[in-house]
Structure formats: structure tokens, C-alpha cells
Scaffold this motif. Sequence first.
Motif, PDB file in Angstrom:
ATOM      1  N   GLN A  52       6.107  -9.526   5.907  1.00 27.59           N
ATOM      2  CA  GLN A  52       7.299 -10.366   5.758  1.00 27.59           C
ATOM      3  C   GLN A  52       7.860 -10.781   7.117  1.00 27.59           C
ATOM      4  O   GLN A  52       8.325 -11.909   7.287  1.00 27.59           O
ATOM      5  CB  GLN A  52       8.365  -9.633   4.944  1.00 27.59           C
ATOM      6  CG  GLN A  52       7.979  -9.396   3.505  1.00 27.59           C
ATOM      7  CD  GLN A  52       7.980 -10.685   2.703  1.00 27.59           C
ATOM      8  OE1 GLN A  52       8.819 -11.558   2.899  1.00 27.59           O
ATOM      9  NE2 GLN A  52       7.039 -10.802   1.794  1.00 27.59           N
ATOM     10  N   CYS A  53       7.815  -9.888   8.094  1.00 28.25           N
ATOM     11  CA  CYS A  53       8.278 -10.231   9.441  1.00 28.25           C
ATOM     12  C   CYS A  53       7.351 -11.263  10.078  1.00 28.25           C
ATOM     13  O   CYS A  53       7.806 -12.186  10.750  1.00 28.25           O
ATOM     14  CB  CYS A  53       8.384  -8.976  10.302  1.00 28.25           C
ATOM     15  SG  CYS A  53       9.734  -7.859   9.837  1.00 28.25           S
ATOM     16  N   LEU A  54       6.051 -11.106   9.856  1.00 23.41           N
ATOM     17  CA  LEU A  54       5.079 -12.067  10.383  1.00 23.41           C
ATOM     18  C   LEU A  54       5.333 -13.458   9.810  1.00 23.41           C
ATOM     19  O   LEU A  54       5.274 -14.450  10.535  1.00 23.41           O
ATOM     20  CB  LEU A  54       3.653 -11.606  10.082  1.00 23.41           C
ATOM     21  CG  LEU A  54       2.523 -12.482  10.612  1.00 23.41           C
ATOM     22  CD1 LEU A  54       2.586 -12.609  12.128  1.00 23.41           C
ATOM     23  CD2 LEU A  54       1.180 -11.913  10.190  1.00 23.41           C
ATOM     24  N   GLU A  55       5.635 -13.534   8.519  1.00 27.58           N
ATOM     25  CA  GLU A  55       5.914 -14.832   7.887  1.00 27.58           C
ATOM     26  C   GLU A  55       7.103 -15.539   8.515  1.00 27.58           C
ATOM     27  O   GLU A  55       7.163 -16.760   8.531  1.00 27.58           O
ATOM     28  CB  GLU A  55       6.184 -14.658   6.390  1.00 27.58           C
ATOM     29  CG  GLU A  55       4.949 -14.401   5.576  1.00 27.58           C
ATOM     30  CD  GLU A  55       5.257 -14.284   4.090  1.00 27.58           C
ATOM     31  OE1 GLU A  55       6.316 -14.788   3.640  1.00 27.58           O
ATOM     32  OE2 GLU A  55       4.429 -13.693   3.381  1.00 27.58           O
ATOM     33  N   ARG A  56       8.055 -14.798   9.047  1.00 22.69           N
ATOM     34  CA  ARG A  56       9.277 -15.367   9.616  1.00 22.69           C
ATOM     35  C   ARG A  56       9.180 -15.595  11.127  1.00 22.69           C
ATOM     36  O   ARG A  56      10.076 -16.193  11.721  1.00 22.69           O
ATOM     37  CB  ARG A  56      10.449 -14.442   9.304  1.00 22.69           C
ATOM     38  CG  ARG A  56      10.777 -14.385   7.821  1.00 22.69           C
ATOM     39  CD  ARG A  56      11.633 -13.157   7.485  1.00 22.69           C
ATOM     40  NE  ARG A  56      12.195 -13.201   6.150  1.00 22.69           N
ATOM     41  CZ  ARG A  56      11.543 -12.884   5.042  1.00 22.69           C
ATOM     42  NH1 ARG A  56      10.276 -12.477   5.106  1.00 22.69           N
ATOM     43  NH2 ARG A  56      12.132 -12.959   3.865  1.00 22.69           N
ATOM     44  N   PHE A  57       8.119 -15.098  11.746  1.00 23.82           N
ATOM     45  CA  PHE A  57       7.981 -15.114  13.201  1.00 23.82           C
ATOM     46  C   PHE A  57       7.936 -16.528  13.788  1.00 23.82           C
ATOM     47  O   PHE A  57       8.729 -16.882  14.661  1.00 23.82           O
ATOM     48  CB  PHE A  57       6.714 -14.343  13.612  1.00 23.82           C
ATOM     49  CG  PHE A  57       6.488 -14.258  15.096  1.00 23.82           C
ATOM     50  CD1 PHE A  57       6.998 -13.200  15.816  1.00 23.82           C
ATOM     51  CD2 PHE A  57       5.760 -15.230  15.766  1.00 23.82           C
ATOM     52  CE1 PHE A  57       6.786 -13.104  17.186  1.00 23.82           C
ATOM     53  CE2 PHE A  57       5.546 -15.150  17.127  1.00 23.82           C
ATOM     54  CZ  PHE A  57       6.063 -14.085  17.850  1.00 23.82           C
ATOM     55  N   GLU A  58       6.984 -17.344  13.329  1.00 21.81           N
ATOM     56  CA  GLU A  58       6.759 -18.652  13.952  1.00 21.81           C
ATOM     57  C   GLU A  58       7.976 -19.565  13.849  1.00 21.81           C
ATOM     58  O   GLU A  58       8.310 -20.271  14.806  1.00 21.81           O
ATOM     59  CB  GLU A  58       5.534 -19.340  13.341  1.00 21.81           C
ATOM     60  CG  GLU A  58       5.142 -20.601  14.096  1.00 21.81           C
ATOM     61  CD  GLU A  58       3.779 -21.139  13.694  1.00 21.81           C
ATOM     62  OE1 GLU A  58       3.471 -22.263  14.125  1.00 21.81           O
ATOM     63  OE2 GLU A  58       3.027 -20.446  12.988  1.00 21.81           O
ATOM     64  N   SER A  59       8.669 -19.545  12.716  1.00 26.42           N
ATOM     65  CA  SER A  59       9.838 -20.421  12.582  1.00 26.42           C
ATOM     66  C   SER A  59      10.966 -19.979  13.518  1.00 26.42           C
ATOM     67  O   SER A  59      11.781 -20.796  13.938  1.00 26.42           O
ATOM     68  CB  SER A  59      10.326 -20.472  11.137  1.00 26.42           C
ATOM     69  OG  SER A  59      10.776 -19.204  10.717  1.00 26.42           O
ATOM     70  N   PHE A  60      11.003 -18.702  13.897  1.00 27.48           N
ATOM     71  CA  PHE A  60      12.024 -18.236  14.839  1.00 27.48           C
ATOM     72  C   PHE A  60      11.615 -18.518  16.280  1.00 27.48           C
ATOM     73  O   PHE A  60      12.373 -19.119  17.039  1.00 27.48           O
ATOM     74  CB  PHE A  60      12.280 -16.739  14.655  1.00 27.48           C
ATOM     75  CG  PHE A  60      13.291 -16.194  15.634  1.00 27.48           C
ATOM     76  CD1 PHE A  60      14.640 -16.411  15.428  1.00 27.48           C
ATOM     77  CD2 PHE A  60      12.889 -15.473  16.737  1.00 27.48           C
ATOM     78  CE1 PHE A  60      15.576 -15.933  16.340  1.00 27.48           C
ATOM     79  CE2 PHE A  60      13.814 -14.987  17.653  1.00 27.48           C
ATOM     80  CZ  PHE A  60      15.157 -15.216  17.446  1.00 27.48           C
ATOM     81  N   VAL A  61      10.418 -18.098  16.658  1.00 24.10           N
ATOM     82  CA  VAL A  61       9.979 -18.191  18.062  1.00 24.10           C
ATOM     83  C   VAL A  61       9.539 -19.610  18.433  1.00 24.10           C
ATOM     84  O   VAL A  61       9.710 -20.041  19.568  1.00 24.10           O
ATOM     85  CB  VAL A  61       8.843 -17.170  18.346  1.00 24.10           C
ATOM     86  CG1 VAL A  61       8.286 -17.325  19.750  1.00 24.10           C
ATOM     87  CG2 VAL A  61       9.358 -15.756  18.145  1.00 24.10           C
ATOM     88  N   GLY A  62       8.967 -20.326  17.473  1.00 25.96           N
ATOM     89  CA  GLY A  62       8.482 -21.676  17.768  1.00 25.96           C
ATOM     90  C   GLY A  62       7.052 -21.681  18.263  1.00 25.96           C
ATOM     91  O   GLY A  62       6.603 -22.652  18.877  1.00 25.96           O
ATOM     92  N   MET A  63       6.346 -20.608  18.006  1.00 24.49           N
ATOM     93  CA  MET A  63       4.942 -20.476  18.402  1.00 24.49           C
ATOM     94  C   MET A  63       4.298 -19.493  17.437  1.00 24.49           C
ATOM     95  O   MET A  63       4.959 -18.588  16.935  1.00 24.49           O
ATOM     96  CB  MET A  63       4.835 -19.952  19.832  1.00 24.49           C
ATOM     97  CG  MET A  63       3.429 -19.605  20.289  1.00 24.49           C
ATOM     98  SD  MET A  63       3.406 -18.998  21.995  1.00 24.49           S
ATOM     99  CE  MET A  63       3.348 -20.541  22.862  1.00 24.49           C
ATOM    100  N   SER A  64       3.002 -19.659  17.202  1.00 21.02           N
ATOM    101  CA  SER A  64       2.324 -18.726  16.306  1.00 21.02           C
ATOM    102  C   SER A  64       2.286 -17.334  16.926  1.00 21.02           C
ATOM    103  O   SER A  64       2.273 -17.179  18.153  1.00 21.02           O
ATOM    104  CB  SER A  64       0.903 -19.200  15.995  1.00 21.02           C
ATOM    105  OG  SER A  64       0.071 -19.011  17.121  1.00 21.02           O
TER     106      SER A  64
END
Length: 111
Positions: A52-64
Motif C-alpha cells: 500500500q505504501c508502494l502504491e502511494r510512493f510515486e504520486s508523492f515523490v514524483g518519481m518511480s
Amino acid sequence: EVIDAGGDAVEAQDLAALPCTEPHDNEVYAVFDLSLERFPGAEALSDMASDQCLERFESFVGMSFEESILGIYPIYPTEESWSQSSDREIVCAVYHVELEKLTGSMKGSGI
């Protein structure tokens, strides 16, 4: 709640907050509750929190996640807090994979 410290579980009651302008080890980027009635087991809960944290990572950081220099630090309930306190909260935090201090918010940082 359990902090997954590289395979070693650490129980935490409260997390200290610092302004993003000060050097810090981790930054919380998502907090949410699981909608499960029964405790799924420590390993399954760890996997769920990480996914679940991985799913939210890119939209927060702006990078995969694969391209980023940031790692994911999931914090999730223990069996005891799940049953005794109805704890269902997952906290997702990022940290620098080389354990360097973070300065400023990692939101939209693209690093």
C-alpha cells in the motif's frame, strides 16, 4: 504500531514530528486505516503495508520507486495494538537509502 527496521520489529507509541526545514531521517507521506476485521498475521500485514505504501510512493515523490534514491519505511499495527486498541493505522514514510538526512519535503522532489 510496528516499525519494520530491516526485519527487526520495533514498537512505537508516538512518532516525533519535526519541521521539514530541519534535517530529518524520515518523512511521512501517507496515513490510512485498513478495513480488515481480523488480524492477518504479522508477515501478511507487513506485506500489505509495504504494498500500500508502494502504491502511494510515486504520486508523492514524483518519481518511480525503482528510480528514486528514497526507500519506503512502513509502520503498521502489532497484533496486540490491533486487538486491544483497534489499531488499523498504516503510516508510510520515506528515507534516503544511504541514510543521509532529508532536508525539505520530499513531496514532488523527483529524487
